[in-house]
Write a protein that holds these residues in place. Structure first.
Motif, PDB file in Angstrom:
ATOM      1  N   ARG A 112       1.066  -0.984  -0.012  1.00 13.20           N
ATOM      2  CA  ARG A 112       0.026   0.043   0.009  1.00 13.20           C
ATOM      3  C   ARG A 112       1.032   1.309  -0.025  1.00 13.20           C
ATOM      4  NH1 ARG A 112      -5.777   1.054   0.668  1.00 13.20           N
ATOM      5  NH2 ARG A 112      -5.395   2.395  -1.065  1.00 13.20           N
ATOM      6  N   LYS A 113       0.666   1.945  -0.731  1.00 11.97           N
ATOM      7  CA  LYS A 113       1.345   3.469  -0.828  1.00 11.97           C
ATOM      8  C   LYS A 113       0.614   4.576  -0.752  1.00 11.97           C
ATOM      9  CE  LYS A 113       5.133   5.638  -3.449  1.00 11.97           C
ATOM     10  NZ  LYS A 113       4.674   6.940  -3.301  1.00 11.97           N
ATOM     11  N   TRP A 114       0.598   5.484   0.503  1.00 14.84           N
ATOM     12  CA  TRP A 114      -0.276   6.506   0.581  1.00 14.84           C
ATOM     13  C   TRP A 114       0.300   7.573   0.062  1.00 14.84           C
ATOM     14  CZ3 TRP A 114      -4.412   4.339   2.075  1.00 14.84           C
ATOM     15  CH2 TRP A 114      -4.199   3.416   3.032  1.00 14.84           C
ATOM     16  N   ARG A 115      -0.744   8.351  -0.995  1.00 14.48           N
ATOM     17  CA  ARG A 115      -0.048   9.464  -1.914  1.00 14.48           C
ATOM     18  C   ARG A 115      -0.670  10.726  -1.285  1.00 14.48           C
ATOM     19  NH1 ARG A 115       0.012   6.701  -7.896  1.00 14.48           N
ATOM     20  NH2 ARG A 115      -0.135   8.948  -8.438  1.00 14.48           N
ATOM     21  N   GLU A 116      -1.894  10.881  -0.808  1.00 15.66           N
ATOM     22  CA  GLU A 116      -2.534  12.061  -0.498  1.00 15.66           C
ATOM     23  C   GLU A 116      -2.878  12.232   1.008  1.00 15.66           C
ATOM     24  OE1 GLU A 116      -4.159  14.355  -3.568  1.00 15.66           O
ATOM     25  OE2 GLU A 116      -5.600  15.232  -2.058  1.00 15.66           O
ATOM     26  N   SER A 117      -3.386  11.080   1.400  1.00  9.00           N
ATOM     27  CA  SER A 117      -4.044  11.027   2.814  1.00  9.00           C
ATOM     28  C   SER A 117      -3.019  11.360   4.038  1.00  9.00           C
ATOM     29  CB  SER A 117      -4.531   9.633   3.052  1.00  9.00           C
ATOM     30  OG  SER A 117      -3.659   8.872   3.159  1.00  9.00           O
ATOM     31  N   SER A 118      -3.276  12.015   4.973  1.00  6.92           N
ATOM     32  CA  SER A 118      -2.445  12.497   6.049  1.00  6.92           C
ATOM     33  C   SER A 118      -2.532  11.610   7.014  1.00  6.92           C
ATOM     34  CB  SER A 118      -2.687  14.007   6.489  1.00  6.92           C
ATOM     35  OG  SER A 118      -4.068  13.684   6.943  1.00  6.92           O
ATOM     36  N   TYR A 119      -1.372  11.500   8.034  1.00  9.81           N
ATOM     37  CA  TYR A 119      -1.451  10.627   9.155  1.00  9.81           C
ATOM     38  C   TYR A 119      -2.690  10.875   9.861  1.00  9.81           C
ATOM     39  CZ  TYR A 119      -0.415   8.264  13.591  1.00  9.81           C
ATOM     40  OH  TYR A 119      -0.395   7.289  14.258  1.00  9.81           O
ATOM     41  N   ALA A 120      -3.116  12.120   9.933  1.00 10.50           N
ATOM     42  CA  ALA A 120      -4.424  12.610  10.980  1.00 10.50           C
ATOM     43  C   ALA A 120      -5.583  11.974  10.321  1.00 10.50           C
ATOM     44  CB  ALA A 120      -4.595  14.381  10.739  1.00 10.50           C
TER      45      ALA A 120
ATOM     46  N   VAL B  80      -3.037  -2.547  -9.660  1.00 12.62           N
ATOM     47  CA  VAL B  80      -2.453  -1.820  -8.464  1.00 12.62           C
ATOM     48  C   VAL B  80      -1.005  -2.304  -8.554  1.00 12.62           C
ATOM     49  CG1 VAL B  80      -2.211  -1.680  -6.091  1.00 12.62           C
ATOM     50  CG2 VAL B  80      -4.315  -1.605  -6.980  1.00 12.62           C
ATOM     51  N   VAL B  81      -0.062  -1.225  -8.903  1.00 11.62           N
ATOM     52  CA  VAL B  81       1.343  -1.520  -8.869  1.00 11.62           C
ATOM     53  C   VAL B  81       2.000  -1.045  -7.778  1.00 11.62           C
ATOM     54  CG1 VAL B  81       3.350  -1.591 -10.477  1.00 11.62           C
ATOM     55  CG2 VAL B  81       1.145  -1.362 -11.613  1.00 11.62           C
ATOM     56  N   ASN B  82       2.787  -1.927  -7.169  1.00 11.96           N
ATOM     57  CA  ASN B  82       3.491  -1.668  -5.603  1.00 11.96           C
ATOM     58  C   ASN B  82       2.428  -0.616  -4.839  1.00 11.96           C
ATOM     59  OD1 ASN B  82       5.305  -3.219  -6.542  1.00 11.96           O
ATOM     60  ND2 ASN B  82       6.847  -1.334  -6.987  1.00 11.96           N
ATOM     61  N   GLY B  83       1.358  -0.932  -4.729  1.00 13.40           N
ATOM     62  CA  GLY B  83       0.485  -0.280  -3.736  1.00 13.40           C
ATOM     63  C   GLY B  83      -0.096   0.942  -4.481  1.00 13.40           C
ATOM     64  N   SER B  84      -0.017   1.334  -5.664  1.00  9.24           N
ATOM     65  CA  SER B  84      -0.641   2.425  -6.029  1.00  9.24           C
ATOM     66  C   SER B  84      -1.423   2.047  -7.477  1.00  9.24           C
ATOM     67  CB  SER B  84       0.558   3.431  -6.742  1.00  9.24           C
ATOM     68  OG  SER B  84       0.515   4.334  -5.928  1.00  9.24           O
ATOM     69  N   LEU B 108       8.089  -5.676  -8.563  1.00  6.38           N
ATOM     70  CA  LEU B 108       6.884  -5.205  -8.883  1.00  6.38           C
ATOM     71  C   LEU B 108       5.673  -6.081  -8.352  1.00  6.38           C
ATOM     72  CD1 LEU B 108       6.933  -3.710 -12.658  1.00  6.38           C
ATOM     73  CD2 LEU B 108       7.888  -2.615 -10.339  1.00  6.38           C
ATOM     74  N   THR B 109       5.084  -5.582  -7.320  1.00  5.27           N
ATOM     75  CA  THR B 109       3.754  -6.202  -6.848  1.00  5.27           C
ATOM     76  C   THR B 109       2.511  -5.733  -7.666  1.00  5.27           C
ATOM     77  OG1 THR B 109       4.583  -6.680  -4.842  1.00  5.27           O
ATOM     78  CG2 THR B 109       2.419  -6.824  -4.902  1.00  5.27           C
ATOM     79  N   ILE B 110       1.860  -6.693  -8.337  1.00  7.86           N
ATOM     80  CA  ILE B 110       0.668  -6.407  -9.136  1.00  7.86           C
ATOM     81  C   ILE B 110      -0.537  -7.004  -8.924  1.00  7.86           C
ATOM     82  CG2 ILE B 110      -0.218  -6.235 -11.595  1.00  7.86           C
ATOM     83  CD1 ILE B 110       2.868  -6.625 -12.560  1.00  7.86           C
ATOM     84  N   GLU B 111      -1.416  -6.278  -8.428  1.00  5.59           N
ATOM     85  CA  GLU B 111      -2.757  -6.728  -7.657  1.00  5.59           C
ATOM     86  C   GLU B 111      -3.915  -6.315  -8.549  1.00  5.59           C
ATOM     87  OE1 GLU B 111      -2.474  -6.845  -3.123  1.00  5.59           O
ATOM     88  OE2 GLU B 111      -0.805  -5.471  -3.544  1.00  5.59           O
ATOM     89  N   PRO B 112      -5.020  -6.840  -8.423  1.00  5.45           N
ATOM     90  CA  PRO B 112      -6.286  -6.125  -8.939  1.00  5.45           C
ATOM     91  C   PRO B 112      -6.872  -5.243  -8.118  1.00  5.45           C
ATOM     92  CG  PRO B 112      -6.948  -8.357  -7.819  1.00  5.45           C
ATOM     93  CD  PRO B 112      -5.219  -8.096  -7.762  1.00  5.45           C
ATOM     94  N   CYS B 170     -14.247  11.945 -16.295  1.00  3.01           N
ATOM     95  CA  CYS B 170     -13.947  10.485 -15.687  1.00  3.01           C
ATOM     96  C   CYS B 170     -14.268   9.125 -16.857  1.00  3.01           C
ATOM     97  CB  CYS B 170     -15.213  10.430 -14.456  1.00  3.01           C
ATOM     98  SG  CYS B 170     -15.432   8.700 -13.998  1.00  3.01           S
ATOM     99  N   ILE B 171     -13.580   8.422 -16.807  1.00 10.06           N
ATOM    100  CA  ILE B 171     -13.404   7.324 -17.659  1.00 10.06           C
ATOM    101  C   ILE B 171     -14.097   6.083 -16.764  1.00 10.06           C
ATOM    102  CG2 ILE B 171     -11.603   8.107 -19.350  1.00 10.06           C
ATOM    103  CD1 ILE B 171      -9.684   6.426 -17.805  1.00 10.06           C
ATOM    104  N   GLY B 172     -14.386   6.204 -15.590  1.00  7.92           N
ATOM    105  CA  GLY B 172     -14.843   5.043 -14.706  1.00  7.92           C
ATOM    106  C   GLY B 172     -13.845   3.841 -14.437  1.00  7.92           C
ATOM    107  N   CYS B 173     -12.709   4.155 -14.581  1.00  8.80           N
ATOM    108  CA  CYS B 173     -11.852   3.000 -14.368  1.00  8.80           C
ATOM    109  C   CYS B 173     -11.798   2.262 -12.999  1.00  8.80           C
ATOM    110  CB  CYS B 173     -10.358   3.526 -14.695  1.00  8.80           C
ATOM    111  SG  CYS B 173      -9.735   4.760 -13.372  1.00  8.80           S
ATOM    112  N   GLY B 174     -12.210   3.008 -12.156  1.00  9.84           N
ATOM    113  CA  GLY B 174     -12.407   2.600 -10.726  1.00  9.84           C
ATOM    114  C   GLY B 174     -11.098   2.570  -9.868  1.00  9.84           C
ATOM    115  N   ALA B 175     -10.327   3.552 -10.232  1.00 11.81           N
ATOM    116  CA  ALA B 175      -9.045   3.586  -9.635  1.00 11.81           C
ATOM    117  C   ALA B 175      -9.305   4.220  -8.099  1.00 11.81           C
ATOM    118  CB  ALA B 175      -8.048   4.267 -10.215  1.00 11.81           C
TER     119      ALA B 175
END
Lengths: 234, 269
Positions: A112-120, B80-84, B108-112, B170-175
């Motif tokens: 899991r990589k957090w990009r925008e959410s804060s610790y708060a 989802v690639v490495n958590g993103s 690389l960890t690749i998940e749905p 919005c392209i409705g990808c679900g990200a």
């Protein structure tokens, strides 16, 4: 799309309900309950903090303020029950929202990589229950005196100075650090929920939340700090 | 490839989620030999194509993943690639993500997408028909068919038109759902409701639209928005969560109004 549009899966859609039922169970309705109770609880925190600052005017001023608050028992209990109701609404919304969030992702990610959410924002579910525990302790400590070592009814300044020394003072300061996290996300989030369309950073709502949080929590924390450092003494 | 220097080759380690079907428990499988000599000029999906060719040649089942246009506009791809979701690059779908974003030797960890409302169909493919049902619940305007009217018959302020277009991207990808800590679809619902609510053509059905779409999203089992902001950070179309605030406001207004008897039926003329 047209094929799908002609036959929406009605089975997944909740059955028709009254407006109140719908509001009390929908995701945005619950968020609004959270936000409305949050507005009043935040304003109460601000008022409480401003009242506390009278400790710096000495024992007489603070005791007189305490007596003023107790002058009209009906009003005092009205406010107390109102606050209890607000806390109840806040907890009800929290429980209802969290229960649904917990089932919305049964299997989590390996990474899991957090990009925008804060610790708060991510610690709200932790700071919330901890603050509730603190509030219970705080009421038993300085309102009823149950866990206070030397409680005197009506002697607010005395209770404060004897109650906030040592470990107790540190607990209060730690609780204010938690409150800071909770308010910083909560106040901004509340404005978003009430419909202020804002970006996440550099926005008016974020600035208001930051200033409000610093004002309230630093204001609160100075009192136990002043007792610990001997600025406030008997 | 002027300006990008020479093509480089990467040796990668892939940890890929493999799941035979909806009922299968699924597990991660590691591919190392299959992910050798990957050109930095390939897109992420082309890299998966190469890995799949090698899997097929050695008699194994290729990795199933969704894709269609491969030019970042259809909304089909997404892993989802490495958590993103959609990988590490901002405003980029997985098909537009290039392997030059990665380093030689990377793992690389690749998940749905993970959400109970998006059940895994196979490997990295998920069933996103819940999104179609949300749109079907209210993400449309009821108009009579016929010739397209003259474009300037209904004046639309420039600001509103621009804002509506931002949401309509919005392209409705679900990200957004994949990234949300609560698996909430609120950014999608907000985009699909607000691009109509902002325009005079969509305004008449605003109230019934937001109520019906939120009802449907809740019923599909998506989580609730708690304003973390992960959705807008991963959105390949950079849709702002300010639209969620607009949706909240419209929902509050709609809840306070007295419902009209035929509000939900619509189309009666």
């Amino acid at each position: 799309m047209s094929v799908v549009a002609s036959s929406p899966a009605a089975g997944r859609r909740p059955a028709p309900r009254s407006r109140l039922q719908r509001f009390l169970t929908s995701s945005i309705g619950l968020k609004l309950i959270m936000a409305f109770s949050g507005v009043f609880l935040s304003l109460f925190a601000l008022g409480h903090m401003l009242g506390n600052l009278q400790a710096y005017q000495g024992a007489e001023a603070l005791d007189a303020y305490g007596a003023l608050l107790h002058k009209e028992p009906a009003l005092l209990w009205g406010v107390r029950l109102g606050l209890l109701g607000l806390v109840g609404m806040h907890i009800f919304a929290y429980l209802a929202l969290t229960r649904r969030n917990n089932t919305a992702r049964p299997k989590g990610y390996r990474q899991r990589k957090w990009r925008e959410s804060s610790y708060a924002s991510r610690s709200m579910t932790l700071t919330g229950p901890l603050l509730l525990a603190f509030i219970v302790y705080h009421i038993l400590h300085l309102t009823t005196g149950t866990v206070h070592p030397d409680y005197e009814e009506g002697a607010v300044y005395h209770n404060l100075v004897t109650g906030l020394g040592g470990v107790n003072g540190l607990i209060y300061i730690a609780a204010m650090a938690m409150l800071a996290f909770h308010l910083w996300h909560g106040v901004w989030s509340m404005m978003l929920t009430l419909g202020l369309p804002e970006g996440r950073y550099g926005s008016l709502g974020r600035t208001v939340a930051t200033i409000f949080t610093i004002l309230v929590t630093v204001g609160f924390a100075t009192v136990p700090l002043a007792v610990l450092t001997g600025v406030l003494h008997l | 490839m002027a300006g990008h220097g020479e093509e480089k080759l990467l040796n990668l380690t892939l940890n890929v989620w493999r799941q035979r079907n909806r009922g299968d428990a699924g597990r991660f499988e590691t591919y190392k030999d299959e992910a050798r000599d990957i050109s930095t000029d390939m897109s992420f999906l082309e890299m998966l194509d190469v890995v799949n060719e090698r899997l097929i040649k050695s008699g194994r089942e290729p990795i199933a993943f969704d894709h269609d246009c491969r030019e970042g506009i259809c909304g089909q791809c997404g892993v989802v690639v490495n958590g993103s979701p959609h990988g590490p690059r901002k405003a980029t779908t997985a098909c537009q993500l290039h392997m030059r974003s990665f380093q030689d030797g990377d793992s690389l960890t690749i998940e749905p997408w993970r959400a109970s409302a998006f059940p895994v169909v196979k490997d990295l493919m998920v069933d996103r028909s819940a999104f179609d049902r949300i749109v079907a619940a209210g993400g449309y305007i009821s108009v009579r068919t016929g010739n397209a009217p003259e474009a300037n018959n209904i004046p639309v302020p420039k600001y509103d038109a621009d804002l509506s277009m931002d949401a309509a991207a919005c392209i409705g990808c679900g990200a957004c759902v994949a990234a949300c800590p609560n698996a909430s679809a609120m950014l999608f619902v907000a985009a699909k409701a607000e691009h109509l609510n902002l325009l005079p053509q969509g305004a008449p059905e605003k109230d019934s639209r937001v109520l019906a779409m939120i009802d449907q999203a809740d019923g599909e089992g998506f989580g609730n928005c708690t304003n973390h902001g992960e959705c807008e950070a991963v959105c390949p179309k950079e849709i702002s969560m300010a639209f969620i605030a607009r949706l909240n406001r419209d929902y509050l207004k709609a809840s306070l109004k007295r419902p009209r008897a035929s509000a939900a039926a619509g189309g009666a003329g």
